[in-house]
Design an enzyme around this catalytic site. Structure first.
Site, PDB file in Angstrom:
ATOM      1  N   GLY A   8     -12.278  -5.902  -7.193  1.00 31.87           N
ATOM      2  CA  GLY A   8     -13.308  -4.863  -7.379  1.00 31.87           C
ATOM      3  C   GLY A   8     -14.543  -5.505  -7.996  1.00 31.87           C
ATOM      4  O   GLY A   8     -15.243  -4.909  -8.810  1.00 31.87           O
ATOM      5  N   GLY A  11     -18.232  -3.835  -7.908  1.00 27.40           N
ATOM      6  CA  GLY A  11     -18.450  -2.501  -8.457  1.00 27.40           C
ATOM      7  C   GLY A  11     -19.400  -2.551  -9.639  1.00 27.40           C
ATOM      8  O   GLY A  11     -19.941  -3.610  -9.987  1.00 27.40           O
ATOM      9  N   ARG A  36     -15.835  -5.051  -0.020  1.00 22.87           N
ATOM     10  CA  ARG A  36     -17.194  -5.287   0.506  1.00 22.87           C
ATOM     11  C   ARG A  36     -17.520  -6.775   0.522  1.00 22.87           C
ATOM     12  O   ARG A  36     -16.883  -7.545  -0.174  1.00 22.87           O
ATOM     13  CB  ARG A  36     -18.231  -4.587  -0.393  1.00 22.87           C
ATOM     14  N   ASP A  51      -8.444  -5.750   0.637  1.00 21.13           N
ATOM     15  CA  ASP A  51      -8.115  -4.338   0.477  1.00 21.13           C
ATOM     16  C   ASP A  51      -6.972  -4.318  -0.541  1.00 21.13           C
ATOM     17  O   ASP A  51      -5.890  -4.855  -0.271  1.00 21.13           O
ATOM     18  CB  ASP A  51      -7.662  -3.790   1.843  1.00 21.13           C
ATOM     19  N   TYR A 141      -7.804  11.385 -10.981  1.00 21.16           N
ATOM     20  CA  TYR A 141      -8.176  10.092 -11.578  1.00 21.16           C
ATOM     21  C   TYR A 141      -7.538   9.955 -12.967  1.00 21.16           C
ATOM     22  O   TYR A 141      -6.912   8.934 -13.275  1.00 21.16           O
ATOM     23  CB  TYR A 141      -9.698  10.030 -11.658  1.00 21.16           C
ATOM     24  N   LYS A 145      -4.746   7.353 -14.263  1.00 24.00           N
ATOM     25  CA  LYS A 145      -4.981   6.420 -15.377  1.00 24.00           C
ATOM     26  C   LYS A 145      -3.890   6.577 -16.444  1.00 24.00           C
ATOM     27  O   LYS A 145      -3.414   5.585 -17.010  1.00 24.00           O
ATOM     28  CB  LYS A 145      -6.365   6.646 -15.988  1.00 24.00           C
TER      29      LYS A 145
HETATM   30  C1  AKB Z   1     -15.896   8.682 -14.504  1.00 20.40           C
HETATM   31  O1  AKB Z   1     -16.850   9.400 -14.864  1.00 20.40           O
HETATM   32  O2  AKB Z   1     -15.038   9.029 -13.676  1.00 20.40           O
HETATM   33  C2  AKB Z   1     -15.757   7.312 -15.132  1.00 20.40           C
HETATM   34  C3  AKB Z   1     -14.859   7.328 -16.329  1.00 20.40           C
HETATM   35  C4  AKB Z   1     -15.242   8.041 -17.550  1.00 20.40           C
HETATM   36  O3  AKB Z   1     -13.823   6.732 -16.286  1.00 20.40           O
HETATM   37  N1  AKB Z   1     -17.035   6.809 -15.502  1.00 20.40           N
END
Ligand code: AKB
Length: 315
Positions: A8, A11, A36, A51, A141, A145
């Site tokens: 990554g 990024g 990329r 990937d 997300y 995490k």
């Molecule tokens: C997001 O906004 O998803 C990220 C984060 C806080 O992990 N920047």
């Protein structure tokens, strides 16, 4: 010198971290990997197109370059993840498990994997959120995490994999743009302030979120990776704090430099995500264990970004 792989690498964080790691380990010892193709200053060093879901290819790259450390930064962030939750889960989890498995099999020296304040949720205490507290994330997300943190600690406890992690707040830099996050407004606002003189913000004016200037984030990452093994007491992920502000406050700070700047507000689905996250973070454990100390407050960060971004856009 250890051979390092950054996954990554192009990024928002990767593009600055890869250059910082090349300064420490030497350009040829830091392999940039991304889906990329490389551009700009990163084209100067070694590169592999990858990937992250392709575990076999990852294994090949680790063997060919004799990699000893991996920084695995690739992920789908909070706002983008909501449009395709199953894919966000697959990408965020399977790629981490590929990396941890490889670290176990090949007994790699160290792994870095970023977590986020997104691991917290609506029932988490909002002010000075502690290291250990209620965690009930409600974005895919954040769920990935939190699960990732448990995988990291598991691989450390069961197999001795030396994996280290930080729960980043919103990262604010100007050299590379973020993509798909809820805290992205705090980067975008600087671009729009310089380019157009006004900004439409997708959060309400009084939405406080923990944030960090990119230089602090790079330093925190390097410091935790360079700390003695024994000083790393948290093997899930460390809270790290720097500053906390609302859209209204950062707009006022920008206005001190660009007097005509204006902001208006059109909150969208990202408001609900921001409302579920902390306002500020208690990072005392990181300060005690490996001497974490942020350097940038709102004033210094705003001055630095406006000067640097102004130059960049002029060029
Ligand atoms: C997001 O906004 O998803 C990220 C984060 C806080 O992990 N920047």
């Amino acid at each position: 010198m250890s051979k390092v792989l950054v996954i990554g690498a192009f990024g928002q964080l990767g593009s600055e971290l890869t250059l910082a790691l090349r300064n420490i380990h030497g350009t040829d010892n830091v392999i940039a990997a991304d889906i990329r193709k490389p551009q700009g200053p990163l084209s100067d060093g070694p590169f592999e197109q990858l990937d992250v879901l392709n575990g076999k290819e990852l294994g090949r790259i680790v063997n060919v370059h004799n990699i000893q450390q991996i920084y695995h930064l690739a992920a789908i962030l909070s706002a983008k993840g909501e449009s395709n939750p199953k894919f966000a889960w697959q990408l965020n989890m399977d790629s981490l498990i590929n990396v941890l498995e490889l670290a176990r099999e090949k007994q790699l020296e160290k792994i870095y994997w970023p977590s986020s304040i997104a691991v917290f949720g609506p029932n988490t205490p909002k002010q000075n959120t502690p290291q250990n507290t209620v965690m009930d994330p409600n974005t895919i997300y954040g769920i990935s995490k939190l699960a990732g943190e448990r995988w990291c600690e598991y691989y450390f406890e069961k197999y001795g994999v030396d994996v280290r992690s930080l729960r980043y707040p919103g990262l604010i830099g100007y050299k590379a743009k973020p993509g798909g996050g809820t805290t992205d407004y705090a980067v975008d606002i600087f671009y729009k302030a310089i380019e157009k003189g006004n900004y439409e913000c997708f959060l309400r004016p009084n939405t406080y979120l923990p944030m960090m200037y990119m230089d602090d984030a790079i330093r925190a990452t390097i410091e935790i990776m360079e700390a003695d093994h024994a000083s790393i007491k948290v093997r899930s992920s460390y809270n790290v704090g720097a500053l906390s502000f609302s859209p209204e406050e950062i707009a006022l700070e920008i206005k001190k430099h660009l007097g005509d700047f204006s902001i208006h507000y059109a909150p969208d689905f990202r408001q609900e995500i921001a409302d579920s996250w902390p306002d500020s973070i208690d990072d005392s454990q990181a300060r005690t264990d490996w001497n974490w100390q942020p350097d940038y407050g709102l004033k210094k960060m705003t001055e630095t970004i406006l000067a640097g971004l102004g130059e960049l856009l002029n060029a």
